[in-house]
Write a protein that holds these residues in place. Sequence first.
Motif, short mmCIF file in Angstrom:
data_model
loop_
_atom_site.label_atom_id
_atom_site.label_comp_id
_atom_site.label_asym_id
_atom_site.label_seq_id
_atom_site.Cartn_x
_atom_site.Cartn_y
_atom_site.Cartn_z
N SER A 96 19.71 -17.91 -16.35
CA SER A 96 19.85 -19.27 -16.99
C SER A 96 20.05 -20.24 -15.77
N ASP A 97 19.71 -21.67 -16.11
CA ASP A 97 20.04 -22.46 -15.11
C ASP A 97 21.53 -23.01 -15.06
N VAL A 98 22.51 -22.29 -14.31
CA VAL A 98 23.75 -22.53 -14.39
C VAL A 98 23.99 -23.07 -13.04
N THR B 200 21.99 -34.39 -14.53
CA THR B 200 20.87 -33.83 -14.62
C THR B 200 21.24 -32.16 -14.77
N TRP B 201 20.34 -31.25 -15.24
CA TRP B 201 20.50 -29.94 -15.28
C TRP B 201 21.90 -29.23 -15.90
N ALA B 202 22.21 -29.84 -16.97
CA ALA B 202 23.38 -29.59 -17.63
C ALA B 202 22.87 -28.75 -19.03
N ALA C 198 12.72 -26.02 -21.92
CA ALA C 198 11.77 -25.57 -21.05
C ALA C 198 11.40 -26.48 -20.02
N THR C 199 11.15 -26.24 -18.87
CA THR C 199 10.67 -27.11 -17.83
C THR C 199 9.49 -27.20 -17.45
N GLY C 200 8.52 -26.57 -18.18
CA GLY C 200 7.08 -26.51 -17.90
C GLY C 200 6.39 -26.70 -19.24
N LYS D 118 17.43 -21.22 -4.54
CA LYS D 118 16.19 -21.74 -4.70
C LYS D 118 16.22 -23.11 -3.79
N HIS D 119 14.97 -23.75 -3.78
CA HIS D 119 13.51 -23.20 -4.21
C HIS D 119 12.89 -23.07 -2.80
N TYR D 120 12.69 -21.90 -2.75
CA TYR D 120 12.20 -21.26 -1.44
C TYR D 120 10.75 -21.53 -1.22
N SER E 41 9.24 -21.84 -4.51
CA SER E 41 9.11 -23.03 -4.95
C SER E 41 7.72 -23.29 -5.22
N PHE E 42 7.79 -24.58 -5.81
CA PHE E 42 6.38 -24.96 -6.51
C PHE E 42 5.17 -25.39 -5.14
N ASN E 43 6.04 -25.97 -4.14
CA ASN E 43 5.24 -26.78 -3.09
C ASN E 43 4.24 -25.90 -2.40
N ASP F 47 7.34 -12.84 -12.06
CA ASP F 47 6.46 -14.12 -12.61
C ASP F 47 7.03 -14.81 -13.73
N MET F 48 7.57 -16.09 -13.35
CA MET F 48 8.50 -16.67 -14.49
C MET F 48 7.43 -17.37 -15.45
N VAL F 49 7.62 -16.93 -16.58
CA VAL F 49 6.76 -17.28 -17.79
C VAL F 49 5.17 -17.27 -17.70
N THR G 228 9.29 -16.25 -9.18
CA THR G 228 8.45 -17.33 -9.00
C THR G 228 9.21 -18.60 -9.92
N ASP G 229 8.85 -19.87 -9.39
CA ASP G 229 9.47 -20.81 -10.34
C ASP G 229 8.69 -21.00 -11.47
N TYR G 230 9.05 -21.80 -12.38
CA TYR G 230 8.24 -21.70 -13.84
C TYR G 230 6.66 -21.93 -13.69
N THR G 231 5.95 -20.94 -14.17
CA THR G 231 4.50 -20.76 -14.10
C THR G 231 3.98 -21.37 -12.66
N GLY H 4 13.88 -36.78 -7.09
CA GLY H 4 15.21 -36.76 -8.28
C GLY H 4 15.79 -35.89 -7.89
N ARG H 5 15.21 -34.63 -7.61
CA ARG H 5 15.90 -33.32 -7.32
C ARG H 5 17.09 -33.52 -6.21
N ILE H 6 17.13 -34.55 -5.43
CA ILE H 6 18.08 -34.38 -4.45
C ILE H 6 19.65 -34.52 -5.11
N VAL I 174 22.17 -16.31 -12.52
CA VAL I 174 22.12 -17.74 -12.62
C VAL I 174 21.04 -18.16 -11.36
N PHE I 175 20.51 -19.20 -11.92
CA PHE I 175 19.36 -19.92 -11.06
C PHE I 175 19.79 -21.01 -10.09
N SER I 176 20.73 -20.40 -9.14
CA SER I 176 21.60 -21.22 -8.50
C SER I 176 21.99 -20.43 -7.19
C1 NOJ Z 1 11.96 -25.26 -12.85
C2 NOJ Z 1 12.93 -25.45 -11.72
O1 NOJ Z 1 12.33 -26.05 -10.80
C3 NOJ Z 1 14.05 -24.45 -11.38
O2 NOJ Z 1 14.89 -25.16 -10.63
C4 NOJ Z 1 14.63 -23.89 -12.77
O3 NOJ Z 1 15.39 -22.91 -12.22
C5 NOJ Z 1 13.36 -23.22 -13.62
N1 NOJ Z 1 12.48 -24.26 -13.84
C6 NOJ Z 1 13.73 -22.45 -14.64
O4 NOJ Z 1 14.43 -23.38 -15.83
#
Ligand code: NOJ
Length: 764
Positions: free
Chosen positions: A112-114, A427-429, A61-63, A210-212, A256-258, A319-321, A288-291, A170-172, A156-158
């Motif tokens: 999924s985050d592939v 990251t993200w594996a 979970a990323t939130g 992502k992340h638009y 995106s979150f921003n 709406d994600m989550v 959306t991104d997570y929450t 870090g997400r660079i 896939v979230f990619s």
């Molecule tokens: C947050 C991340 O910003 C996003 O890249 C990812 O796809 C979602 N969480 C879902 O895990």
Amino acid sequence: MIKKILIVAGIISTHFLHAQTRDAKSDSYRMKVYVDALMKKMTLDEKIGQLNLLNPGGGVATGAVVSSNVETKIKAGNVGGLFGVIGVDKIRRAQELAVNGSRLHIPLIFGSDVIHGYKTTFPIPLGLSCSWDTVMIERSARIAGTEASADGLSWVFSPMVDIARDPRWGRIAEGAGEDTYLGSKVAAAMVRGYQGNDLSAKNTVMACVKHYALYGAAEAGRDYNTTDMSRIKMYEYYLPPYKAAVDAGAGSVMSSFNEVDGIPASANKFLMTDVLRKQWDFKGFVVTDYTAINEMIEHGMGDLKTVSALALNAGIDMDMVGEGFLTTLKKSLTEKKVTLQQIETACRRILEAKYKLGLFDDPYRYCDSSRARKEVLSIDKRQSAREFAEHSFVLLKNNNQTLPLKKSGTIALIGPLANNKNNMLGTWAVSGDAQLSITVLDGIKNIIGSDVNILYAKGANISDDTSLAKKANVFGEKVDIDNRSPQELINEAVITANNADVIVAVIGEASEMSGESASRSDIGLPTSQKELLKALSKTGKPLVLVIMSGRPLTLPWESEIATSILQVWFPGHEAGNAIADVLFGNYNPSGKTTISFPRNVGQIPIYYNHKNTGRPLKGDVWQKFRSDYLDVANSPLYPFGFGLSYTTFSYEDVRVSTNNPKGNQSITATAKVTNTGKYAGEEVVQLYISDPVASVTRSVKDLRGFKKIMLQRGESKDVTFTITTEDLKFYNTGLHHVWEPGEFIIQIGTNSQDVKSVKLNWTK
Ligand code: NOJ
């Protein structure tokens, strides 16, 4: 005769084209009829239910939130899709709940985050981009999509296509670096790879761009932070990769979150409707991104009901989550804050995605466990992982041709990442099993013959900082702090080094020191490892650094003391084998960095296509009243596009087909590239264009083409690029994409700094 064949071919192909358009039309007509009929049967609650994406937990979970009562909600028709459910049997069971348990039997979409491979893990995206091999990158997405779909996933979230010029962020690690042109090519390649030609095929998955938008421009490199930029910069440099992915047919986009221009992306009508739908004609759905909807409460946009209505109004479909849509849209509808049409449009887009994936035909299309057994983690995928990793490495320095290493003598393999499985994936594996990774020690043992003696010592902890270790270890132990003292570790390493002919030090970051919520304000090597390097350099032995990291580190001192530096990012499951292949010359490195390496953090943001300013520094020597620093040069330590090979290349005879092109004519630019060294090798030949005078200030140069070529020893090739007026275009103050006649400087070279140029005058 030939003419006749051509005519017939012409007729056939036009005929074929018409047939295809008709087919596409009738496909979308059939889809409309199907979705219309289904929506007629749906209640308002069921329609809103489709807009709800949940994560039942159990995965990563990323939130802060994971969803509750998921089973009940699925049966009630309150869920459109799930993510974070891994494994074909689990997915089948969840699908059965929807198909057998809900009133209208509407299947779920499973995402999924592939990000860089599924279970078979490839190099992190930043590494993959350094191959500059879009065919290979497309193949990596194809393989990941095949493996993910064999395990039940259809979404896939990619690709992550955020341009990033700040390596503190870090997400660079997850993107393709700093350049818009290359980033756009990579974005399109990945979408093609995931989606293939037919989304309903069992081995393709829907991409989610992502992340638009502009997530990579977070102020101070701090994750989730504010972004703020001019429209010109946005259109010129930050938006094109998202557009390229949309143009390549991406089925979905993630907000995106921003915030952008003071409005969080998930409520931003300009982004979601004006640009995405109206200007780019995007037909898929936006999640959306997570929450991210709920987070708009913290942004200061209102309570959950208000922000959910804002999101729907802006053009968000799913709406994600956060369940803001699920719990508030009905009320907002009665209060006329949203319209039924908006809810229905969003619902339709999600149903259409399911239709395109073939889920209405067969909800278990991707749930074939025999396929999963055969295809997940298959040997051929591991072989590809090795190949991709080799192509992602960047040779930054190689004095005295220390590399490739000889397959004889004694090698001291030292460093906290030298015999380490936990950090190879990066990251993200989320679905990759780190324990299936090949360590560098094992990789070397796998390929050396009996003439090489290999000695190993850990030498240092990745960091001695227990507080950092705790933060990097949230997903399992990445930074392990040894029972022995730092000095004991160093002593052992020095003794080991003294018994060897050459030192190979495998050092860098832990995998969770980059990625989401992993920004750093100091992007140097941790002190523990610097101390180790100090001691090793005193031995006087040749010192080869193999650096793992999710970002370019600041390495000014390391680049002085090292004999050779191989930047390997995080290479994935086949890390050790791929590194061994390159160290011993089984593969001649060909990667070029897609991100500038700063000399220190104060230079950030540093990127090759900066503006000239009114007081540019000529050369790299400080001058008063010029745009520069008192304490550091303007130039990066290693520029964008830089990377060495075991061989050398010369560039000569850079020429254009005409110096006076006119109007929309296309021209060619050519360079003769020769392999002048001792090995066969690949070179990424790069084309840059400068537009010294325009109605708005332009960057000093922009990448406009690249070609990766293979040259045998002594071989020469003419490398030719076609240049059209499209390559001269930029966004003017009216945000029109135009070119203006005048002088252009065409440059071809081996990296963004080292080029040969020709001037031309392009008239209207
Ligand atoms: C947050 C991340 O910003 C996003 O890249 C990812 O796809 C979602 N969480 C879902 O895990």
